[in-house]
Write a protein that holds these residues in place. Sequence first.
Motif, mmCIF file in Angstrom:
data_model
loop_
_atom_site.group_PDB
_atom_site.id
_atom_site.type_symbol
_atom_site.label_atom_id
_atom_site.label_comp_id
_atom_site.label_asym_id
_atom_site.label_seq_id
_atom_site.Cartn_x
_atom_site.Cartn_y
_atom_site.Cartn_z
ATOM 1 N N GLU A 89 67.823 41.488 40.041
ATOM 2 C CA GLU A 89 68.805 40.538 39.512
ATOM 3 C C GLU A 89 68.677 40.423 38.001
ATOM 4 O OE1 GLU A 89 68.538 36.683 41.296
ATOM 5 O OE2 GLU A 89 69.477 37.343 43.157
ATOM 6 N N GLN A 90 67.457 40.336 37.517
ATOM 7 C CA GLN A 90 67.244 40.214 36.076
ATOM 8 C C GLN A 90 67.681 41.476 35.346
ATOM 9 O OE1 GLN A 90 63.078 39.182 36.142
ATOM 10 N NE2 GLN A 90 63.515 36.981 36.224
ATOM 11 N N ASP A 93 71.633 41.893 35.550
ATOM 12 C CA ASP A 93 72.291 40.630 35.238
ATOM 13 C C ASP A 93 73.686 40.853 34.651
ATOM 14 O OD1 ASP A 93 72.418 37.807 34.932
ATOM 15 O OD2 ASP A 93 71.926 38.030 32.802
ATOM 16 N N ASP A 94 74.649 40.130 35.142
ATOM 17 C CA ASP A 94 76.043 40.139 34.687
ATOM 18 C C ASP A 94 76.789 41.451 34.944
ATOM 19 O OD1 ASP A 94 75.799 37.508 33.807
ATOM 20 O OD2 ASP A 94 75.190 38.125 31.796
#
Length: 193
Positions: A89-90, A93-94
């Motif tokens: 996720e990190q 991200d986006d």
Amino acid sequence: MTVNSPEPASSTLATRLRNFSIVLVAVALSVALFLGLRTQATTVSVTDLAKNSTPFEVAMANENPTLIEFYANWCTTCMAMAPEIKKLEQEFDDRVNFVMLNVDNTKWLPEIAKYRVDGIPHFVFLNPNGEAIASAIGEIPGNVLHSNLDALLAEKPLPFTTTKGQMSRFKAPTAPSDSSSSDPRSHGAQVVD
């Protein structure tokens, strides 16, 4: 009466250096202990992942590729994978939606049926149009998920896709059969007396 003579200057300096060294070691150990406890306190849980995940409705509308994870709070494999999912996720991200859907929440029954969830964790990879292009069930190594997410972003075929592994085919009979001639546990093999 005895008179105490002052200590030599070298002895006083040695005592001060020893005390200073003790203080430095104590501070270093305190910092190490603090950081060690802090690291243990920051473990990732599936509940935390779910709270911070992209809402399903947002993911279906924002035209980013999506990774849906069907999970449960009691699922030990889901718990074991949580730190790896957090890292992904990190990193992504986006660029990739990470959606967490709890199979114990009846709100998600339509999605559970649509994506044929019959084991958890169950991962579904969706292209930017929200179409399912692959799924995987069970504990998936982080590097495999990473490679699949890279391919998903590049809109290329996913290098690692699995369904459910080995399975038995079963065709439901149209009429009751004579129980002496077949056993449902045989998966269609003929029983010979």
